[in-house]
Design an enzyme around this catalytic site. Sequence first.
Site, PDB file in Angstrom:
ATOM      1  CB  CYS A 101      38.039  44.176  35.716  1.00 30.47           C
ATOM      2  SG  CYS A 101      38.723  44.732  34.075  1.00 30.47           S
ATOM      3  CB  CYS A 197      46.073  41.824  35.360  1.00 30.09           C
ATOM      4  SG  CYS A 197      45.033  43.537  35.529  1.00 30.09           S
TER       5      CYS A 197
END
Length: 381
Positions: A101, A197
């Site tokens: 990410c 997440c």
Amino acid sequence: MKVVAAMSGGVDSAVAAARAVEAGHEVTGIHLALSRNPQSYRTGARGCCTIEDANDARRAADVIGIPFYVWDLSDRFHTDVVEDFMDTYAAGQTPNPCLRCNEKIKFAAVLDRALALGFDAVATGHYATVVESGGDIELHRAVDGAKDQSYVLGVLDDRQLRHSLFPLGDTTKDRVREEAARRGLLVADKPDSHDICFVADGDNVGWLKEKLGDRAPNHGGEIRDDATGDVLGRHDGTYGFTIGQRRGLRLGRPAPDGRPRYVLDIEPVSGTVTVGPRERLAVDRIEGDRLRWCGASLPAGTVLDGDAVTVQLRAHGAEHRARVAVGDDTLDVELLDHADGIAPGQAVVVYDGTRVIGSATITRSRRVAAVGAPGVGGVGG
């Protein structure tokens, strides 16, 4: 400078934004909408990716007194992070989605958009330090060793570092929370986020089973003993295992000596998972590809060898003294301090003292030969 402050909704990014304002920058807060369907990602106020987090980030921006926007990067996130996560597990490897990410979203997609809009830098709440030395830009460990995040930033290149601000690199987590309370930020006591997440309930195996289903070649296979080759049990998919795993193996019978077994190898094509004693997890050599230089690059043929050269193999793992040989797009790492349970797909990040030199994705590791054993085992593709 004109600065975009990436605000996750947690305490770290809120204080980082406030410090950027205090340093005299013209700051705009942004929150990243990373889910196509927010209900499908983790629920509850945990500091990343939920509707509650977006609201927390907005309230923090209001308290700080900066403009605030939400940027929708859900398609890019799904392709570059979620799909990569599934593909890596499908290949029998162990990914680090936070590192991916940072590489693909926070310091690529976000930075590119920010620069196109006329901003000069992106500020985040990561615990790390950027230092300019003789015209070169360097990434260093944070002061707070327990919170240091330089490992997951080891994928950043020279250009990205030159447009990055890490205002928390010189402080500790306790002081960040105290500062947040002093500034009137309601996230001062908000818990840190630890789970992935996009896995809503934290059940990574269940999530992978649902997403991958019967996707070949990982559906089902045998669990075998490393020493004897005996079949000890069966499993539903290699995605349920990682190198070094001890729990959840569901073996049919105990080891002859009664000691626990650990996952030593994962072979995704045949679906075979090999298990054995803890000492067989020890690794003394690592190969990696997808080489990323964190700042200035080094030419192929360079060998890093010295008292200060170390590698880190997990986000909060120990440092290991090492001898590192640089290839065209590869690293060959000889570990002077053995490491346990190293899995292909993880990152090897190279340090010179506190400075991050670069990183690579682990493709193979060599297990240390048992005392008196004639050969050395290998792990990886």
